[in-house]
Write a protein that holds these residues in place. Structure first.
Motif, PDB file in Angstrom:
ATOM      1  N   ILE A 115       0.863  -1.177   0.000  1.00 21.70           N
ATOM      2  CA  ILE A 115       0.000   0.000   0.000  1.00 21.70           C
ATOM      3  C   ILE A 115       0.900   1.227   0.000  1.00 21.70           C
ATOM      4  O   ILE A 115       1.850   1.313   0.776  1.00 21.70           O
ATOM      5  CB  ILE A 115      -0.900   0.033   1.255  1.00 21.70           C
ATOM      6  N   ASN A 116       0.628   2.159  -0.887  1.00 22.90           N
ATOM      7  CA  ASN A 116       1.385   3.409  -0.932  1.00 22.90           C
ATOM      8  C   ASN A 116       1.207   4.140   0.412  1.00 22.90           C
ATOM      9  O   ASN A 116       0.082   4.468   0.777  1.00 22.90           O
ATOM     10  CB  ASN A 116       0.839   4.245  -2.089  1.00 22.90           C
TER      11      ASN A 116
ATOM     12  N   GLN B  88      13.543   8.376  -4.110  1.00 20.62           N
ATOM     13  CA  GLN B  88      13.088   9.747  -4.384  1.00 20.62           C
ATOM     14  C   GLN B  88      11.988   9.828  -5.424  1.00 20.62           C
ATOM     15  O   GLN B  88      11.980  10.711  -6.269  1.00 20.62           O
ATOM     16  CB  GLN B  88      14.270  10.664  -4.764  1.00 20.62           C
ATOM     17  N   ARG B  89      11.035   8.914  -5.367  1.00 18.96           N
ATOM     18  CA  ARG B  89       9.842   9.069  -6.196  1.00 18.96           C
ATOM     19  C   ARG B  89       8.732   9.583  -5.287  1.00 18.96           C
ATOM     20  O   ARG B  89       8.439   8.964  -4.265  1.00 18.96           O
ATOM     21  CB  ARG B  89       9.431   7.727  -6.806  1.00 18.96           C
ATOM     22  N   PRO B  90       8.123  10.735  -5.603  1.00 21.66           N
ATOM     23  CA  PRO B  90       7.082  11.262  -4.710  1.00 21.66           C
ATOM     24  C   PRO B  90       5.900  10.291  -4.649  1.00 21.66           C
ATOM     25  O   PRO B  90       5.332   9.936  -5.681  1.00 21.66           O
ATOM     26  CB  PRO B  90       6.681  12.578  -5.370  1.00 21.66           C
ATOM     27  N   LEU B  91       5.556   9.860  -3.451  1.00 18.73           N
ATOM     28  CA  LEU B  91       4.498   8.851  -3.312  1.00 18.73           C
ATOM     29  C   LEU B  91       3.127   9.340  -3.780  1.00 18.73           C
ATOM     30  O   LEU B  91       2.384   8.566  -4.385  1.00 18.73           O
ATOM     31  CB  LEU B  91       4.450   8.343  -1.874  1.00 18.73           C
ATOM     32  N   ASP B 100      -3.850   2.983  -5.206  1.00 18.71           N
ATOM     33  CA  ASP B 100      -3.532   2.883  -3.789  1.00 18.71           C
ATOM     34  C   ASP B 100      -2.339   1.982  -3.493  1.00 18.71           C
ATOM     35  O   ASP B 100      -1.743   2.054  -2.438  1.00 18.71           O
ATOM     36  CB  ASP B 100      -4.750   2.364  -3.031  1.00 18.71           C
ATOM     37  N   PHE B 101      -2.034   1.088  -4.419  1.00 16.68           N
ATOM     38  CA  PHE B 101      -0.901   0.201  -4.201  1.00 16.68           C
ATOM     39  C   PHE B 101       0.234   0.626  -5.130  1.00 16.68           C
ATOM     40  O   PHE B 101      -0.008   1.131  -6.226  1.00 16.68           O
ATOM     41  CB  PHE B 101      -1.304  -1.246  -4.471  1.00 16.68           C
ATOM     42  N   VAL B 102       1.478   0.424  -4.686  1.00 13.13           N
ATOM     43  CA  VAL B 102       2.624   0.853  -5.474  1.00 13.13           C
ATOM     44  C   VAL B 102       2.902  -0.190  -6.554  1.00 13.13           C
ATOM     45  O   VAL B 102       3.245  -1.323  -6.229  1.00 13.13           O
ATOM     46  CB  VAL B 102       3.872   1.010  -4.585  1.00 13.13           C
ATOM     47  N   LEU B 282       4.675  22.031  10.889  1.00 11.54           N
ATOM     48  CA  LEU B 282       5.977  21.362  10.866  1.00 11.54           C
ATOM     49  C   LEU B 282       6.302  20.792   9.498  1.00 11.54           C
ATOM     50  O   LEU B 282       7.459  20.678   9.118  1.00 11.54           O
ATOM     51  CB  LEU B 282       5.964  20.209  11.871  1.00 11.54           C
ATOM     52  N   MET B 283       5.258  20.434   8.752  1.00 10.76           N
ATOM     53  CA  MET B 283       5.475  19.800   7.459  1.00 10.76           C
ATOM     54  C   MET B 283       6.255  20.715   6.528  1.00 10.76           C
ATOM     55  O   MET B 283       6.988  20.239   5.663  1.00 10.76           O
ATOM     56  CB  MET B 283       4.107  19.449   6.863  1.00 10.76           C
ATOM     57  N   GLU B 284       6.118  22.031   6.729  1.00 14.10           N
ATOM     58  CA  GLU B 284       6.783  22.969   5.818  1.00 14.10           C
ATOM     59  C   GLU B 284       8.299  22.916   5.912  1.00 14.10           C
ATOM     60  O   GLU B 284       8.993  23.431   5.054  1.00 14.10           O
ATOM     61  CB  GLU B 284       6.292  24.404   6.087  1.00 14.10           C
ATOM     62  N   ARG B 285       8.783  22.323   6.989  1.00  9.63           N
ATOM     63  CA  ARG B 285      10.235  22.212   7.080  1.00  9.63           C
ATOM     64  C   ARG B 285      10.671  20.749   6.992  1.00  9.63           C
ATOM     65  O   ARG B 285      11.805  20.416   7.320  1.00  9.63           O
ATOM     66  CB  ARG B 285      10.734  22.830   8.393  1.00  9.63           C
ATOM     67  N   SER B 286       9.770  19.879   6.569  1.00 10.84           N
ATOM     68  CA  SER B 286      10.078  18.444   6.623  1.00 10.84           C
ATOM     69  C   SER B 286      10.108  17.799   5.246  1.00 10.84           C
ATOM     70  O   SER B 286       9.437  18.225   4.317  1.00 10.84           O
ATOM     71  CB  SER B 286       9.029  17.711   7.462  1.00 10.84           C
ATOM     72  N   ILE B 287      10.898  16.743   5.174  1.00 12.16           N
ATOM     73  CA  ILE B 287      10.928  15.893   3.994  1.00 12.16           C
ATOM     74  C   ILE B 287      10.858  14.461   4.524  1.00 12.16           C
ATOM     75  O   ILE B 287      11.564  14.124   5.470  1.00 12.16           O
ATOM     76  CB  ILE B 287      12.235  16.064   3.198  1.00 12.16           C
ATOM     77  N   VAL B 288       9.996  13.654   3.951  1.00 10.33           N
ATOM     78  CA  VAL B 288       9.839  12.292   4.462  1.00 10.33           C
ATOM     79  C   VAL B 288      10.206  11.293   3.377  1.00 10.33           C
ATOM     80  O   VAL B 288       9.750  11.409   2.238  1.00 10.33           O
ATOM     81  CB  VAL B 288       8.379  12.053   4.923  1.00 10.33           C
ATOM     82  N   TYR B 289      11.052  10.339   3.729  1.00  6.64           N
ATOM     83  CA  TYR B 289      11.323   9.205   2.852  1.00  6.64           C
ATOM     84  C   TYR B 289      10.692   7.982   3.494  1.00  6.64           C
ATOM     85  O   TYR B 289      11.090   7.576   4.584  1.00  6.64           O
ATOM     86  CB  TYR B 289      12.824   8.989   2.676  1.00  6.64           C
ATOM     87  N   ALA B 290       9.682   7.444   2.850  1.00  7.65           N
ATOM     88  CA  ALA B 290       8.965   6.316   3.442  1.00  7.65           C
ATOM     89  C   ALA B 290       9.167   5.080   2.602  1.00  7.65           C
ATOM     90  O   ALA B 290       8.667   4.976   1.494  1.00  7.65           O
ATOM     91  CB  ALA B 290       7.484   6.642   3.540  1.00  7.65           C
ATOM     92  N   ASN B 291       9.962   4.167   3.097  1.00  2.27           N
ATOM     93  CA  ASN B 291      10.100   2.885   2.436  1.00  2.27           C
ATOM     94  C   ASN B 291       9.712   1.836   3.467  1.00  2.27           C
ATOM     95  O   ASN B 291      10.539   1.392   4.245  1.00  2.27           O
ATOM     96  CB  ASN B 291      11.527   2.676   1.946  1.00  2.27           C
ATOM     97  N   THR B 292       8.446   1.491   3.497  1.00  2.00           N
ATOM     98  CA  THR B 292       7.953   0.614   4.559  1.00  2.00           C
ATOM     99  C   THR B 292       8.531  -0.791   4.401  1.00  2.00           C
ATOM    100  O   THR B 292       9.098  -1.121   3.364  1.00  2.00           O
ATOM    101  CB  THR B 292       6.420   0.553   4.558  1.00  2.00           C
TER     102      THR B 292
END
Lengths: 466, 577
Positions: A115-116, B88-91, B100-102, B282-292
């Motif tokens: 899931i993304n 670095q691919r924007p989710l 909904d699924f990658v 806070l999001m304005e100063r944040s960058i998130v890398y999410a690789n679950t």
């Protein structure tokens, strides 16, 4: 594409090695026909020009070099339709209830894509299980994965069944289904589950996958994937709230180790493969809620900790993926306390988003923390009391010791059919805390004490009456 | 000319191919779907490739295309607030393309190439610009000005033409005499550290707002810290708390092989949380890398490098950045998994022999520096470590501790008592203490160091006394020691314990941290004084002002409340005979 090959070179445990063929895709579904005409299914684990390694799900018994192999050119898929609800299937997805095969409306790959993370909705709907140790101190929310870590001979199955029976989101009546995956459990345990599902009518809204102790071990690697693919279909296509119970993850991991050994892989801790974390994650991570979809998947994996050892790789890696854990304690069980859930090492990571004002009650977090703090301290003091005797303890310590005892009898202990509302649970909590002087309630804001402490609550009620 | 090779073997995320000319760590595209992959080994004719996506269905004989260079991060305005996967691919863009699924084989730019940004030049025609020097500014977020710099590997030169106005990142904003055209986009290989002028000493604290950290085990700007802890000890909450309250300009959160629901929580919470200092989300100063954890393992391996490259990029603009990696153990396991697929000879516990070198390389990319452009910026790294079975002797924890300067050891026993942050105050350490003491003395209070040592001494003594108490009970101790136990309990419960979820208590200024501790020590002095004068210990222990001290931390405007309590304490002790 549908060429059949008779080029099996080697059979080793659950693996067959096939030679000289057209290019075969990684992960492809393979059909193997034995000389008796019986079919088995397998999956490609390693493919190259020279040799293809196939893992056979139904076991390699009866195969020989004369067996024929057909590569289907497709990955394994699960046939799905609304008619699947109420069916009992084998661990590899074939009907086990004597009914007809499932007529698919749609077929889905069983290795689900992730899931993304950006499409996930935050789980926050409080699920009331009617069990105080869960609702009060380790609250479950919809979309969570909360395993039960248990040991052999403990009543984890009863706890799971009680949850399945009583779980509800307050004030909502929505489509609800149970997916139950049994992996390597005994026939007797399976009967126990089935009888309870039948008694409560849950069977009509359940899909059951049974891989029993005498079914092939490799098949178990398929069972949760089939179950979760079904769950995703029910949740995200049919808008249902799905509760997935799978038991026993320990058997699943044993099969994983068996496969690793057969492939002569470099083993990790205690012989389990190095990718076990990733593999477990591909199951556990298929819980959650998707933005804009009505349904949800909540998971209850059950696993027995070998030797009650929580540092064993199976509970350890699970604990790093799941959103908390409920620990079934042998000590409490021996004291005759049911459900014997030890709240100290138990945890629900999503608790905060499902409690408090608008979900349960504003004082929930504070009450829970305070109960935890003194119960944990009381348990520590037991060790001390055993050495120096209760008499040598300070008054404060004696009080806390007494609190811990009462906490076990009143809060943890409850009936197998007892369905406590969250308000009842919090009331019991406050009753217990009221045996301590108010100055000891350091984790609770004064404003909550003034409202919910029995001393003030009863005064407020009396005032209302006059 | 494009070189096309051919797949020879597929085993999970590892593919062997022949007919390629690519270099090590070059990006290649595998199979008909063009799956993003990286060359990680060359053996004779064969290139060994790790694939960042699921390889199901890939067959021998399928093509492998070269891209002619390594995996790069795209750097330019538009990175902030974005949530990416490990490469670095924007989710959100992936979701637009595939639901909904990658799904696989998707190409998405790291930053938006269509969006126009207003570029305001800061140099003029005829100026000589050097690598790393700022050419102009883009208001990326309300509070963050994005500096458009001459890329580090560019040689610079004399400005021939500089434009101002609205541009996309691909359009030229500056031309140099030598004919080179500069845009707002930089591409940088993720595995290579970005160069700096020089590294600076770690002499400024990075305020975390957490009393146990700032007070006892402070982190310096540009420092490195490790948070090891078994599951359920509060690592993730700790990291999220630090991301929320740490005093930095840009926060990069790398969710490396962790839970999807946790990422959802973070993404849900950050836009709503207001930075106490600036009043902006806070999001304005944040960058998130999410690789679950269930996303491809090779992309997990790459995610920490992508994250640190972005951190360095913002550092180069002169910002203080902080990268939190949760969890570096999952990263190490990704290395192990890939190494085992490559059939490499395993080192300790199956981890590859280069584990410690890789960890060291990563943490060395931290630091407070003077940038190429002459600014001062920093990258601080906080790495969570998840030791199997909570056993700190395992290789990832040990190798991490050898490199990082701060160790915040999380303790299961504290978690079970719901004492948070569950940082064990006896086992943890900070090697920056000495470096930072002058700063604290000068900027907070001259007594900062003294008070901290006193508090620590009380806690040390408490630990020793507790062992005795376990044997004989607390009533058997002399009264002074009983009082020490009481004071230690106050320091632990009133000062060290801090709720991450309380609206006020979740963060504290240095001054508040200091004042609270000073008030507890004051109580201690009064109490011992009274005891020496013969006041019974029970009377001392039951002073009402003592209980009042417990709740001062929950007050927003604590100063008048504290003064009242201190006055009350003074009166109460004076009244004791």
């Amino acid at each position: 594409m549908t060429k059949e090959y008779k080029t099996i070179n080697e059979i080793a445990g659950p693996l067959i090695f096939v030679e000289k063929m057209e290019p075969v895709g990684f992960g492809e579904l393979v059909e193997i026909r034995m000389s008796t005409g019986e079919m088995k299914r397998g999956q490609v684990l390693d493919t190259s020009d020279e040799i293809v390694v196939v893992q056979v799900f139904e076991g390699t018994g009866g195969l020989s070099r004369a067996s024929t192999v057909r590569f289907t050119g497709d990955v394994i898929k699960m046939p799905l339709s609304p008619g699947i609800i109420g069916r009992v299937l084998s661990g590899s997805g074939r009907p086990r209830d004597g009914g007809p095969p499932i007529v698919p409306e749609i077929e889905r790959e069983i290795i689900g894509a992730a899931i993304n993370p950006a499409q996930r909705a935050k789980p926050r709907a409080f699920i009331q299980t009617g069990i105080s140790t869960i609702d009060g101190t380790n609250t479950l929310v919809r979309g969570q994965k909360l395993p039960i870590f248990s040991g052999s001979g403990l009543p984890h199955n009863d706890v799971a069944l009680q949850i399945a029976r009583q779980a509800k989101v307050l004030g909502e009546a929505e489509a609800f289904a149970v997916v139950f995956c049994a992996m390597g459990i005994t026939n007797e345990e399976a009967q126990h589950f089935m009888a309870d599902f039948e008694r409560t009518g849950a069977l009509e809204r359940a899909v059951i996958f049974l891989n029993l102790a005498d079914d092939p071990a490799v098949e178990r690697l398929l069972t949760p994937k089939l179950g979760l693919t079904t769950a995703e279909y029910l949740a995200f296509d049919l808008d249902m709230h799905v509760l997935v119970i799978y038991t026993d993850m320990t058997n699943y991991c044993e099969s994983l180790r068996q496969m690793g050994a057969a492939r002569e892989e470099v083993p990790g801790r205690r012989g389990y493969p190095g990718y076990m974390y990733t593999d477990l994650a591909t199951n556990y991570e298929r819980a959650g809620i998707i933005k804009g979809k009505k349904g949800s998947i909540t998971q209850f994996p059950i696993l027995t900790m070998p030797g009650d050892d929580i540092t064993h790789p199976i509970p350890d890696l699970s604990g790093y993926i799941t959103e908390g854990q409920l620990i079934v304690s042998r000590e409490l069980h021996r004291k005759g306390i049911y459900p014997p859930i030890d709240i100290r090492p138990s945890l629900s990571r999503l608790m905060n988003s499902g409690i408090g004002k608008g979900h349960t009650r504003e004082d929930h977090r504070a009450v829970s923390d305070q109960l935890y703090a003194y119960y944990a301290e009381g348990c520590d003091l037991r060790g001390l009391a055993a050495i120096v005797g209760k008499e040598a303890l300070s008054e404060r310590d004696k009080l806390i010791l007494e609190f811990a005892d009462r906490f076990e009898r009143r809060f943890i202990n409850q009936g197998r059919e007892e369905d406590r509302s969250i308000i009842e649970t919090l009331t019991i909590g406050w009753d217990l805390l009221s045996m301590l002087p108010e100055t000891m309630l350091t984790r609770i804001d004064d404003k909550y004490i003034k409202v919910y402490h029995p001393k003030y609550a009863s005064a407020a009620k009396a005032e209302e009456k006059t | 000319m494009e070189v096309v090779g051919s797949v020879k073997r597929v085993a999970g995320p590892v593919v062997h191919a022949t007919g390629l000319k690519a270099n090590m760590y070059d990006l290649v595209l595998v199979g008909k779907e063009g799956l993003m992959s990286e060359v990680i080994g060359i053996a004779g004719e064969r290139h060994i490739i790790q694939v960042y996506e699921d390889t199901s269905g890939v067959k021998p004989g399928e093509p492998v295309k070269e891209t002619g260079g390594p995996l790069v991060a795209q750097l330019g305005p538009g990175i902030l607030t974005t949530i990416y996967d490990g490469i670095q691919r924007p989710l959100p863009l992936l979701a637009e393309k595939s639901g909904d699924f990658v799904s696989r084989g998707l190409f998405v730019d790291g930053i938006d190439h269509k969006k126009k940004w207003e570029f305001i030049p800061v140099v003029k025609k005829g100026d000589i610009v050097k690598p790393g020097q700022s050419l102009g500014l883009v208001q990326e977020q309300l509070l963050i000005k994005h500096k458009i710099m001459v890329p580090p590997r560019h040689k610079g030169g004399t400005v021939k033409e500089i434009y101002s106005g609205n541009f996309t990142v691909d359009e030229t904003v500056c031309e140099l005499e030598d004919g080179s055209k500069l845009t707002m986009l930089q591409k940088w290989p993720i595995r290579v550290p970005r160069p700096v002028n020089k590294k600076l000493p770690p002499s400024i604290p990075l305020r975390s707002g957490q009393r146990v950290i700032d007070g006892f085990f402070p982190l310096a700007k540009g420092g490195t810290a490790a948070i090891p802890g078994g599951f359920g000890t509060g690592k993730t909450v700790m990291q999220q708390t630090l991301s929320k309250f740490a005093e930095v300009d840009v926060v990069i959160f790398v969710g490396c092989g962790e839970r999807g629901n946790e990422m959802a929580d973070l993404l849900h919470e950050f836009p709503e949380l207001i930075d106490p200092k600036t009043g902006r989300p806070l999001m304005e100063r944040s960058i998130v890398y999410a690789n679950t954890s269930n996303m491809p393992v090779a992309a997990r391996e790459a995610s920490v490098y992508t994250g640190i490259t972005t951190a360095e990029y913002y550092r180069d603009m002169g910002y203080d950045t902080m990268l939190t990696a949760d969890s570096t153990s999952r990263w190490a396991e990704a290395m192990r998994e890939l190494a085992s697929r490559l059939e490499e000879m395993p080192g300790e516990e199956g981890f590859p022999a280069y584990l410690s070198a890789r960890l060291a390389d990563f943490y060395e990319r931290s630091g407070r520096v003077q940038t190429l452009g002459g600014e001062e910026g920093s990258v601080s790294i906080i790495g969570a470590v998840s030791p199997p079975g909570g056993d700190f002797t395992e290789p990832v924890t040990q190798n991490t501790l050898r490199i990082t300067k701060v160790f915040w050891g999380l303790d299961t026993r504290l978690t079970q008592r719901r004492h948070f942050p569950s940082i064990n105050w006896l086992e943890s350490y900070s090697l920056y203490e000495q470096d930072l003491e002058p700063w604290f003395t000068e900027n907070v209070d001259a007594d900062w160091v003294k008070n901290k040592r006193r508090a620590m001494a009380i806690l040390q003594e408490n630990a020793e006394l507790e062992e005795i108490v376990m044997l004989v009970g607390s009533d058997a101790l002399p009264e002074e020691q009983q009082l020490t136990l009481e004071v230690a309990r106050m320091i632990i419960n009133y000062w060290l314990a801090q709720s991450a979820f309380h609206p006020v208590d979740s963060t504290a200024t240095f001054k508040k941290q200091f004042d609270l501790l000073a008030s507890l020590l004051k109580y201690r002095d009064y109490a011992f004084d009274a005891l020496a004068k013969g006041v019974p210990i029970d009377t001392i222990k039951s002073t009402p002002s003592k209980d009042a001290l417990a709740k001062i931390k929950l007050e927003e405007d604590y100063v008048p409340v504290l003064q009242n309590v201190l006055a009350q304490m003074d009166a109460e002790f004076k009244a004791m005979k």
